[in-house]
Design an enzyme around this catalytic site. Sequence first.
Site, PDB file in Angstrom:
ATOM      1  N   PHE A   1       0.900  -1.272  -0.086  1.00 57.31           N
ATOM      2  CA  PHE A   1      -0.107  -0.092   0.048  1.00 57.31           C
ATOM      3  C   PHE A   1       0.851   1.270   0.246  1.00 57.31           C
ATOM      4  CE2 PHE A   1       0.836  -0.332   4.627  1.00 57.31           C
ATOM      5  CZ  PHE A   1       1.005   1.119   4.805  1.00 57.31           C
TER       6      PHE A   1
ATOM      7  N   CYS B   1       9.337   1.785   3.573  1.00 55.78           N
ATOM      8  CA  CYS B   1      10.666   0.522   3.765  1.00 55.78           C
ATOM      9  C   CYS B   1      11.959   1.324   3.944  1.00 55.78           C
ATOM     10  CB  CYS B   1      10.561  -0.207   2.467  1.00 55.78           C
ATOM     11  SG  CYS B   1      11.232   0.382   0.973  1.00 55.78           S
TER      12      CYS B   1
ATOM     13  N   GLU C   1       8.894  -4.257  13.212  1.00 60.30           N
ATOM     14  CA  GLU C   1       8.743  -3.091  12.234  1.00 60.30           C
ATOM     15  C   GLU C   1       7.602  -2.220  12.531  1.00 60.30           C
ATOM     16  OE1 GLU C   1       7.648  -3.940   8.075  1.00 60.30           O
ATOM     17  OE2 GLU C   1       8.855  -2.265   7.466  1.00 60.30           O
TER      18      GLU C   1
HETATM   19  P1  NAD Z   1       1.459  -6.696   2.920  1.00 59.32           P
HETATM   20  O1  NAD Z   1       2.600  -7.673   2.884  1.00 59.32           O
HETATM   21  O2  NAD Z   1       0.464  -6.768   3.966  1.00 59.32           O
HETATM   22  O3  NAD Z   1       0.738  -6.545   1.488  1.00 59.32           O
HETATM   23  C1  NAD Z   1       1.630  -6.638   0.350  1.00 59.32           C
HETATM   24  C2  NAD Z   1       0.740  -7.431  -0.758  1.00 59.32           C
HETATM   25  O4  NAD Z   1       0.462  -8.502  -0.342  1.00 59.32           O
HETATM   26  C3  NAD Z   1      -0.750  -6.719  -0.956  1.00 59.32           C
HETATM   27  O5  NAD Z   1      -0.856  -6.612  -2.402  1.00 59.32           O
HETATM   28  C4  NAD Z   1      -1.531  -7.407  -0.297  1.00 59.32           C
HETATM   29  O6  NAD Z   1      -2.764  -7.567  -0.874  1.00 59.32           O
HETATM   30  C5  NAD Z   1      -0.868  -8.727  -0.134  1.00 59.32           C
HETATM   31  N1  NAD Z   1      -0.937  -9.787   0.829  1.00 59.32           N
HETATM   32  C6  NAD Z   1      -1.204  -9.287   2.085  1.00 59.32           C
HETATM   33  N2  NAD Z   1      -1.344 -10.359   2.839  1.00 59.32           N
HETATM   34  C7  NAD Z   1      -1.236 -11.308   2.009  1.00 59.32           C
HETATM   35  C8  NAD Z   1      -1.314 -12.979   2.379  1.00 59.32           C
HETATM   36  N3  NAD Z   1      -1.576 -13.245   3.695  1.00 59.32           N
HETATM   37  N4  NAD Z   1      -1.067 -13.811   1.282  1.00 59.32           N
HETATM   38  C9  NAD Z   1      -0.808 -13.238   0.064  1.00 59.32           C
HETATM   39  N5  NAD Z   1      -0.731 -11.829  -0.012  1.00 59.32           N
HETATM   40  C10 NAD Z   1      -1.226 -11.137   0.934  1.00 59.32           C
HETATM   41  O7  NAD Z   1       2.299  -5.206   3.124  1.00 59.32           O
HETATM   42  P2  NAD Z   1       1.533  -3.746   2.998  1.00 59.32           P
HETATM   43  O8  NAD Z   1       1.161  -3.572   4.444  1.00 59.32           O
HETATM   44  O9  NAD Z   1       0.706  -3.573   1.813  1.00 59.32           O
HETATM   45  O10 NAD Z   1       2.937  -2.866   3.082  1.00 59.32           O
HETATM   46  C11 NAD Z   1       3.976  -2.444   4.130  1.00 59.32           C
HETATM   47  C12 NAD Z   1       5.088  -3.553   4.047  1.00 59.32           C
HETATM   48  O11 NAD Z   1       5.861  -3.321   2.812  1.00 59.32           O
HETATM   49  C13 NAD Z   1       6.102  -3.105   5.080  1.00 59.32           C
HETATM   50  O12 NAD Z   1       6.566  -4.215   5.797  1.00 59.32           O
HETATM   51  C14 NAD Z   1       7.169  -2.404   4.321  1.00 59.32           C
HETATM   52  O13 NAD Z   1       8.505  -2.657   4.777  1.00 59.32           O
HETATM   53  C15 NAD Z   1       7.203  -3.418   2.883  1.00 59.32           C
HETATM   54  N6  NAD Z   1       7.856  -2.569   1.850  1.00 59.32           N
HETATM   55  C16 NAD Z   1       9.031  -3.188   1.412  1.00 59.32           C
HETATM   56  C17 NAD Z   1       9.512  -2.516   0.423  1.00 59.32           C
HETATM   57  C18 NAD Z   1      11.120  -3.018   0.128  1.00 59.32           C
HETATM   58  O14 NAD Z   1      11.547  -2.578  -1.095  1.00 59.32           O
HETATM   59  N7  NAD Z   1      11.689  -4.001   0.764  1.00 59.32           N
HETATM   60  C19 NAD Z   1       8.934  -1.603  -0.125  1.00 59.32           C
HETATM   61  C20 NAD Z   1       7.884  -1.059   0.138  1.00 59.32           C
HETATM   62  C21 NAD Z   1       7.249  -1.665   1.314  1.00 59.32           C
END
Ligand code: NAD
Length: 510
Positions: A161, A293, A394
Amino acid sequence: MRAREGPFLGVDMKTIAHWIGGREITEPEARTGPVSNPATGEQTAQVLLASDALVDRAVRVAAQAAISWAESSLSQRSRVLFALRELVNAHLDDLAGVICDEHGKVLSDARGEVQRGLEVIEYACGVPTLVKGDYSDQVSTDVDLFSYRQPLGVVAGITPFNFPAMVPMWMFPLAIATGNTFILKPSERDPSAAILLARLAQEAGLPDGVLNVVQGDATAVEALLDHPGVAAISFVGSTAVARHIHQRATAAGKRVQALGGAKNHAVVLPDADPVLAASHLVASAFGSAGERCMAVSVAVLVGSDGDAVLDQVGEQARAVRVGPGRAPDSEMGPVITSGARQRIEDLITSGVEQGAHALVDGRGLVVPGYEGGFFVGPTVLDRVTAAMDVYRQEVFGPVLAVVRARDVDEAIALINASPYGNGTALFTSSGEAARRFHRGVRVGMIGINVPIPVPLAYYSFGGWKDSLFGDRHIYGPEGVSFYTRAKAVTVRWPVRDEASEASLAFPTAR
Ligand code: NAD
């Protein structure tokens, strides 16, 4: 942007649909999820949540489009990307507005996000040079050898998101430039930016079916991971989900890059400029409400001069203007959901209960006129230890944990003990300390007097340890490699009537 109107909960509610084969697609009886404006707390739309059947339909459309797109010339692909670059640039403010309304970040920050995504489109415009192969003349007598790279087919991207436009742009421009077709599964929290990008790509001349958007939650993700028609998965999100995605998709025989969460430390040495260090700590901890992130979430103050830096940090944190993203004087917006606000406030509370000192406490912040918004104020917790939950987890909110270290080596050891390895920064005026630091930390992206060291598009982005599962970083040269596979061709054109010297022995060069 256009959206379908329809009855929902007895009122007309905007519905955000899928984008498949160059048009909006809806499913009868589809599940839906709420999309809210985090500044007001009000639901503004519903997003469709794809079923397995809908995902299958998208994969079939993308597979059909992949046949002709893989045959398109490099100049044709490059022309589409140049046109897309112009269109995204022209619609930068539209994209920023959509991001602001669904994510909550302030407009200037949203513009910056689009700008960083544009850099990847610009890099992808150079695809003719990016996929150049090698040629070796006369590797054996009358034998030449050359290599080139071909697309994988249908590839999918699953995005978080916190960067609803930039992270998709980390993926699809290079995937399509290299001849693949793409299925994007954006976050269900802020799904509109993905649809706007897909519309712009169509306007840029991208054939229908090359870039598709499937809206959804874990159901859609699992269907993509298991689908035999999907060759590779790019994922960016939290560590728990990244680990799962990597395991499940590799078990299904796919190529996977899964970028996870982070806990980024910024170390301030006594020889650093305290004013510069403090202002960068505040900007990188509280920009985008800490939902980046690469945000700095831990400040490691080295030596007794740390208190002077901390005083500055506290003063500047209190001065951050928190408000709705569209207000011109807001510097920091709300967090994404009320659930996120609760989780962040609970972690602050646990830190205080476990012995931290709340130098600045953002819990319970109310922004006048926006009482329903999901706001948490900038928070600075001093005297945090590595045993506390607020240090180990985190937080992904506007919380800066402050720890102390005796010297740079102790700071390096602290960073290396963390399971995460996304980004880190050092503030110093010593080249010797800087070199020791960047060579010693087990982290993928390092800044020296630069707090958010996100590499430019012609490098690649990726962390170490639990911040990335898979062996390819995202975008840049590693992105090109991820979305293609190499062929090596060994060629002999025998001269007519010349004796051929075939042998049952293993071939060696002559
Ligand atoms: P999230 O892991 O909850 O969701 C990411 C994606 O995965 C979404 O499209 C969501 O629909 C899907 N998803 C969620 N739960 C799932 C599950 N159980 N099974 C399969 N798919 C699932 O992450 P978020 O809250 O949207 O984003 C924030 C996180 O992303 C933070 O931990 C942040 O550090 C990380 N992030 C990392 C980077 C990087 O480059 N390393 C960049 C941006 C964000």
